[in-house]
Each structure stands twice: as structure tokens, then as C-alpha cells.
Write a protein that holds these residues in place. Structure first.
Motif, PDB file in Angstrom:
ATOM      1  N   MET A   1       0.808  -1.155   0.057  1.00  0.00           N
ATOM      2  CA  MET A   1       0.187  -0.007   0.067  1.00  0.00           C
ATOM      3  C   MET A   1       0.912   1.355   0.070  1.00  0.00           C
ATOM      4  SD  MET A   1      -3.227  -0.939   2.587  1.00  0.00           S
ATOM      5  CE  MET A   1      -4.340  -1.928   2.262  1.00  0.00           C
ATOM      6  N   HIS A   2       2.067   1.295   0.499  1.00  0.00           N
ATOM      7  CA  HIS A   2       2.900   2.344   0.616  1.00  0.00           C
ATOM      8  C   HIS A   2       3.022   2.909  -1.120  1.00  0.00           C
ATOM      9  CE1 HIS A   2       6.331  -0.024  -0.864  1.00  0.00           C
ATOM     10  NE2 HIS A   2       7.065   1.109  -1.162  1.00  0.00           N
ATOM     11  N   ARG A   3       2.711   2.180  -2.063  1.00  0.00           N
ATOM     12  CA  ARG A   3       2.771   2.893  -3.587  1.00  0.00           C
ATOM     13  C   ARG A   3       1.341   2.594  -4.070  1.00  0.00           C
ATOM     14  NH1 ARG A   3       8.401   0.701  -6.097  1.00  0.00           N
ATOM     15  NH2 ARG A   3       9.639   1.882  -4.842  1.00  0.00           N
ATOM     16  N   PRO A   4       0.188   3.264  -3.458  1.00  0.00           N
ATOM     17  CA  PRO A   4      -1.144   2.901  -3.893  1.00  0.00           C
ATOM     18  C   PRO A   4      -1.483   2.944  -5.356  1.00  0.00           C
ATOM     19  CG  PRO A   4      -0.891   4.988  -2.726  1.00  0.00           C
ATOM     20  CD  PRO A   4       0.271   4.419  -2.538  1.00  0.00           C
ATOM     21  N   GLN A   5      -1.004   3.894  -5.861  1.00  0.00           N
ATOM     22  CA  GLN A   5      -1.319   3.997  -7.447  1.00  0.00           C
ATOM     23  C   GLN A   5      -0.941   2.706  -8.313  1.00  0.00           C
ATOM     24  OE1 GLN A   5      -3.340   5.883  -9.064  1.00  0.00           O
ATOM     25  NE2 GLN A   5      -3.816   7.268  -7.108  1.00  0.00           N
ATOM     26  N   GLN A   6       0.344   2.342  -8.025  1.00  0.00           N
ATOM     27  CA  GLN A   6       0.864   1.097  -8.608  1.00  0.00           C
ATOM     28  C   GLN A   6       0.236  -0.198  -8.228  1.00  0.00           C
ATOM     29  OE1 GLN A   6       5.075   0.775  -8.176  1.00  0.00           O
ATOM     30  NE2 GLN A   6       5.060  -1.288  -8.723  1.00  0.00           N
TER      31      GLN A   6
ATOM     32  N   ARG B   1      -6.150  -4.932  -6.263  1.00  0.00           N
ATOM     33  CA  ARG B   1      -7.520  -4.600  -6.005  1.00  0.00           C
ATOM     34  C   ARG B   1      -8.116  -5.948  -5.286  1.00  0.00           C
ATOM     35  NH1 ARG B   1      -7.186  -2.253 -11.095  1.00  0.00           N
ATOM     36  NH2 ARG B   1      -8.337  -3.750 -12.087  1.00  0.00           N
ATOM     37  N   LEU B   2      -7.747  -6.898  -5.619  1.00  0.00           N
ATOM     38  CA  LEU B   2      -8.321  -8.458  -5.041  1.00  0.00           C
ATOM     39  C   LEU B   2      -7.721  -8.649  -3.508  1.00  0.00           C
ATOM     40  CD1 LEU B   2      -8.275 -11.452  -7.375  1.00  0.00           C
ATOM     41  CD2 LEU B   2     -10.280 -10.150  -6.520  1.00  0.00           C
ATOM     42  N   ASP B   3      -6.732  -7.896  -3.228  1.00  0.00           N
ATOM     43  CA  ASP B   3      -6.205  -8.114  -2.066  1.00  0.00           C
ATOM     44  C   ASP B   3      -6.718  -7.045  -1.207  1.00  0.00           C
ATOM     45  OD1 ASP B   3      -4.429 -10.199  -2.423  1.00  0.00           O
ATOM     46  OD2 ASP B   3      -2.712  -8.979  -2.855  1.00  0.00           O
ATOM     47  N   LEU B   4      -7.120  -6.038  -1.742  1.00  0.00           N
ATOM     48  CA  LEU B   4      -7.995  -4.837  -0.988  1.00  0.00           C
ATOM     49  C   LEU B   4      -9.436  -5.337  -0.657  1.00  0.00           C
ATOM     50  CD1 LEU B   4      -7.946  -2.016   0.277  1.00  0.00           C
ATOM     51  CD2 LEU B   4      -8.713  -1.302  -1.819  1.00  0.00           C
ATOM     52  N   LEU B   5      -9.946  -6.118  -1.552  1.00  0.00           N
ATOM     53  CA  LEU B   5     -11.258  -6.782  -1.501  1.00  0.00           C
ATOM     54  C   LEU B   5     -11.274  -7.614  -0.301  1.00  0.00           C
ATOM     55  CD1 LEU B   5     -14.285  -7.487  -2.039  1.00  0.00           C
ATOM     56  CD2 LEU B   5     -13.492  -8.851  -3.799  1.00  0.00           C
ATOM     57  N   PHE B   6      -9.952  -8.470  -0.105  1.00  0.00           N
ATOM     58  CA  PHE B   6     -10.063  -9.540   1.005  1.00  0.00           C
ATOM     59  C   PHE B   6      -9.647  -8.643   2.424  1.00  0.00           C
ATOM     60  CE2 PHE B   6      -8.223 -12.670  -2.452  1.00  0.00           C
ATOM     61  CZ  PHE B   6      -9.542 -12.929  -2.875  1.00  0.00           C
ATOM     62  N   VAL B   7      -9.008  -7.790   2.333  1.00  0.00           N
ATOM     63  CA  VAL B   7      -8.807  -7.129   3.550  1.00  0.00           C
ATOM     64  C   VAL B   7     -10.101  -6.286   3.966  1.00  0.00           C
ATOM     65  CG1 VAL B   7      -7.647  -5.000   4.818  1.00  0.00           C
ATOM     66  CG2 VAL B   7      -6.286  -6.765   3.278  1.00  0.00           C
ATOM     67  N   ALA B   8     -10.716  -5.676   3.098  1.00  0.00           N
ATOM     68  CA  ALA B   8     -12.125  -5.059   3.519  1.00  0.00           C
ATOM     69  C   ALA B   8     -13.104  -6.230   3.993  1.00  0.00           C
ATOM     70  CB  ALA B   8     -12.789  -4.436   2.259  1.00  0.00           C
TER      71      ALA B   8
END
Length: 534
Positions: A318-323, A331-338
Motif C-alpha cells: 500500500m505504500h505505493r497505492p497507485q501502482q 484490488r483483489l487483496d484490498l477486497l479481501f482485507v475489506a
């Protein structure tokens, strides 16, 4: 993929789920009737009567038990959907199951088969995210080797079943995000509606869908956005239609009754007490750490360690959010975290009522495991790329730790059978019994009654239990043969020959009754005692 390799992987995956199915077929008769099973079944029966009166009133009134079934207005569990319970009631009739023994054995088998289907969905999610059927099987394997979830997949109609339906909703969401077609949006709407109709918490799929659809549109090329939006249009209307059609209680007042059911998350109809960290506390006054602590002490330590590593990998990215978000994997990893942390934070912030551990949050567990497998995959890749002896040595130590953790968990499941539901990873049994609830499903009551009946030849045997757990004795009889069931008489302690307890709401020894004549221990933790009364 070469044809031979593709055939081999299909065979291995098929063998895994085939053996899993057969395992359940061999074990489903070993588990007792859980605390909520009769209430859940009654909810299905009440809804079946309601539907029958709407669709075929004359035929419904001709049924012999029609007058004995409560009306919908008298149902105390209207806040629980019946998308799963209603078909089970119909299946009982189709299969001709009349005796309680046949009824609950049938229901236990169907729950298991449903949970196997949910495990397949988790396998597909793992294979999709990590681009390999092998990692998908690892994810499914960790789910199977989760002791409490394994046991509850036979008798808990709500939580493991809802976990599977919620995972299906995430899977259809992922497929639609990857390829936004109207058909995939419709399938996702069906999955969302079904999840909500199993448990109202399924409504969380809606904000997840909206949020990640917006994120996907942001990162899609301009020319694809219109097609994406057009495919999304039928999602919300069809979801609403599925929810109402699949939940008879909503038919007369869809919005009002749904809001009433949804509000039940932050309250409970009675001020029930629960045992937590050595104290009896109200379910309305739980500390914020109740769910996280329960999750950690009932999950194998190796899984929790891998989860922290996997979460750390995601946070580092996440320290390079755009990349990071520019890739579908990010985006899948973010979905799993959410999916994993969002509901957990929500129940803490909203002071939602929980009890019996963290079972109301089981639906986040697949996301927990997906992040854990992400951590395992990161370790594996680092190990493969390590060039220095120290790095290779650390890798071997980590592999040994993980292997021991998995094998130890599997061994515990075999040794604890059929009471994997009282699995604790930490602390030791001597401490666990004082800090947490034990067999809160009261499954061991069946074993207690069977022991009494095997050692007492009387035709009428008076048995008692703690007044607050009187339902335990009733449920324990349901799987007994009819002739044995008739021998048991439920009486107050002062009239009883035997006293049976599973220690719910009573962690201390029953000193007044002397020494137990029979006990059941699981990994050193006493979950059942039978006393002979004079």
C-alpha cells in the motif's frame, strides 16, 4: 496448460472434494443436536406454513399438524432468513423423515454437503487470486483443517452455511469485476440476495459491490466504463427482488420488516450472559476485544501467524497505492482485507451483540485464510529466491513450523472427534475452562444420555440438569432411538437419579453432587460430567 497436466489437476481437485464428501457421509451421525437446531427448524416450518397458506390454503389446512404450527406473527426468529431452512423442511417431507432421529441426521448430512460446496467456492477464490489450482487447494485445505468450522459444518445451520453463501457472493463479484457482463451481474445479484436471505449480514455484499465497482471503473480504460455501468444496472433491482422472494416474512412489508431485521444486529431480545475471560458478562456489554480474542484463541497458531504475514505484505504494497491498485491482484487483496477486517471493525464500533464466541463472524474466515495463504505464498517465493545459506535455513525453520502446526491441528481433530467445536489453540486446558465457554452447543449431552441408558436398565430414568440448560436434555434425546428416548424422564434435580451437565454458564465444579461417575474430556478440558444422585 498441457492436456495431461490439466487432466491431472482436475483429477486431484475432484479427488479432494470427493473424499471430503465421503468423509462427511461417514461422520455425520457422530454429532449431537446443537442448541439452536430445533429453533431453526421451527422457523423453517412456520415459514413453510405461511407460504402454503399463500399458495395453496385449502391443501395446507388439510395437513395433520397445521393447527400446531405457530403463525408468522408469533415467530420470534423473523430476523433470520429461511433461504436454507425452508428447503430443508420440504426435503424432510419428500424423504419421508418423521422420527426426530431421521430428521436431524438428514439435516446434518445436507449441512455438510452445503459446506463442501462452500469450500469449493473458497478453492475457486484461492485459485483465482493466486493463479494456481495448487494454492486454491491449499486455501481449501486450511479451511477443512479448521477444527471448529469442521465440526459446526454438521449442525450449525446459520454460520458455516452463511459463510459459504457469502463467499459465493464474493466469487461472483470477482468474476463480474473481471469481465463485466449483464449475465455475470445477474448471477452476482442472485448470490447477494441468497446470502442476505440466509443471514441479514449478507447485506454487506452490497457496499462491497458498490465500492469495488467504483474502484474498477476508475482504473478501467475510458472505452470500457460505459459497458461496465450498463452491466451493473440490473444488480440492485434484482438483488431486492431475490431478497423479498426468498424471505416470506418480507412479503407483506418488504422495507419495514427488513429494517426491523437488520436492526436486530445491535440488540438482543434478552439480556443473555456469556462466559468471557473468567467473568459472566452481558452480551449487550461486550468489550471491544471480545471477537478478536475469540478468533485468535480458536484458530490454529500457524494460520494466525501466516495471516499477520499476509496482512503485512498487503500493507507494505500500500505504500505505493497507485501502482498497487492499478493491478487486478492489488484490488483483489484490498477486497479481501475489506471482507476480513471491515465486519470485525463494524461490530466493534456499532457494539453489535455477539455470543457463543465469534461464530457470527465466521463469514470473514475465508478472507482471513486467503490473506494467510498470501503470506505463505510470499514466504515460499522468498525461500525459492534465497541465495544465502541463512535465508535457506530460515526457510526450512519456517516450513517445519508450518508443517508441525498443520499436522498438530489435523491430529487434534482426529483425537477430539466429534468435539472439534471445543478446540482452543491457546491457552492450555486448565486455563481455558475458567476463561471461556466450553461446549456451548451442548453436543456432549447426547453422549451423557447414551452412557446413562447403557448403564441403567430402568424403564424410566429420571435425569436432571442445570435449570438454565434444560434444553440440553431435550436436544440430547432427539437422536436416540425411540425406545431409548422413552426411558428418559426430565425432572428437577431433587427428583433425579442422575445429574448431567455440559458446564455452560457454570465453569466451576459441581461440588454439591460429589464425584462424577462419568466424564468426557477433550484435550484435558472437561466438557461433560454425569453425577449419580442419592
Amino acid at each position: 496448460m498441457p492436456a495431461a497436466l490439466a487432466f491431472s489437476h482436475r483429477w486431484l481437485v475432484g479427488a479432494f472434494f470427493g473424499l471430503l464428501t465421503l468423509l462427511g457421509v461417514g461422520l455425520y451421525r457422530d454429532y449431537g443436536v446443537g442448541w439452536d437446531e430445533q429453533v431453526d427448524r421451527l422457523n423453517g416450518i412456520i415459514n413453510a406454513k405461511y407460504v402454503a397458506l399463500k399458495l395453496a390454503p385449502e391443501l395446507a389446512r388439510q395437513q395433520p399438524t397445521f393447527a400446531d404450527i405457530p403463525e408468522m406473527r408469533d415467530n420470534q426468529d423473523t430476523d433470520h432468513g429461511v433461504f436454507f431452512q425452508l428447503p430443508l423442511v420440504v426435503l424432510e417431507k419428500v424423504m419421508g423423515a418423521d422420527d426426530t432421529r431421521d430428521i436431524y441426521f438428514l439435516r446434518h448430512l445436507i449441512i455438510w454437503l452445503t459446506c463442501v460446496a462452500g469450500t469449493w467456492v473458497v478453492y475457486r477464490l484461492g485459485a483465482w487470486r493466486f493463479g494456481s489450482w495448487r494454492w486454491g487447494l491449499v486455501t481449501a485445505g486450511l479451511l477443512v483443517l479448521s477444527p471448529r468450522l469442521f465440526a459446526e459444518s454438521f449442525y450449525n445451520y446459520k454460520d458455516p452455511v452463511f459463510m459459504g453463501f457469502f463467499a459465493l457472493g464474493i466469487y461472483t463479484l470477482v468474476r463480474w469485476l473481471h469481465q463485466p457482463t449483464v449475465l455475470r451481474a445477474l448471477l452476482h445479484a442472485l448470490a447477494t440476495g441468497a446470502a442476505i436471505d440466509v443471514r441479514t449480514m449478507g447485506v454487506l455484499l452490497v457496499p462491497l459491490t458498490l465500492g469495488f465497482a467504483a474502484l474498477e471503473i476508475w482504473y478501467r480504460p475510458q472505452q470500457e466504463r460505459r459497458r461496465f455501468l450498463l452491466s451493473f444496472l440490473p444488480y440492485l433491482p434484482l438483488t431486492a427482488v431475490v431478497v423479498v422472494l426468498g424471505w416470506p416474512y418480507l412479503w407483506e412489508n418488504p422495507l419495514g420488516h427488513f429494517l426491523e431485521a437488520f436492526q436486530s444486529f445491535s440488540r438482543y431480545r434478552s439480556d443473555m450472559l456469556t462466559q468471557y475471560l473468567g467473568h459472566e458478562i452481558s452480551v449487550r456489554e461486550l468489550p471491544w476485544h471480545y471477537a478478536p480474542v475469540w478468533l485468535l484463541v480458536t484458530t490454529p497458531v500457524a494460520y494466525s501467524a501466516l495471516f499477520l504475514i499476509g496482512l503485512g505484505v498487503v500493507l507494505w504494497a500500500m505504500h505505493r497505492p497507485q501502482q498497487w491498485l492499478a493491478s487486478m491482484a492489488g484490488r483483489l487483496d484490498l477486497l479481501f482485507v475489506a471482507w476480513c477486517l471491515g465486519p470485525l471493525l463494524a461490530v466493534i464500533v456499532l457494539h453489535s451483540v455477539l455470543y457463543d464466541g465469534w461464530r457470527h463472524l465466521y463469514f470473514i474466515y475465508p478472507a482471513f485464510l486467503l490473506l494467510a495463504v498470501g503470506g505463505l505464498r510470499a514466504l515460499w517465493c522468498s525461500w525459492q529466491q534465497a541465495s544465502r545459506p541463512v535465508g535457506r535455513a530460515v526457510g526450512w525453520v519456517g516450513a517445519a513450523f508450518l508443517s508441525f502446526g498443520v499436522l498438530h491441528t489435523a491430529a487434534r481433530m482426529v483425537l477430539d472427534h466429534p468435539y472439534q467445536n471445543v478446540y482452543f489453540s491457546v491457552p492450555p486446558a486448565a486455563v481455558t475452562g475458567k476463561l471461556f465457554e466450553r461446549d456451548y452447543w451442548a453436543l456432549s449431552g447426547r453422549e451423557g444420555l447414551e452412557w446413562i441408558l447403557a448403564h441403567d436398565a430402568g424403564t424410566a430414568i429420571p435425569v436432571a440438569t442445570d435449570p438454565r440448560t434444560r434444553l440440553l436434555l431435550h436436544n440430547a434425546q432427539l437422536l436416540l432411538p425411540a425406545t431409548e428416548r422413552a426411558r428418559v424422564q426430565m425432572v428437577p434435580p431433587e427428583q433425579a437419579r442422575y445429574f448431567l451437565t455440559t458446564y455452560r454458564w457454570h465453569p466451576a465444579p459441581y461440588l454439591a453432587y460429589g464425584t462424577p461417575i462419568y466424564e468426557r474430556q477433550v484435550n484435558g478440558l472437561t466438557i461433560l460430567s454425569v453425577f449419580r444422585l442419592h
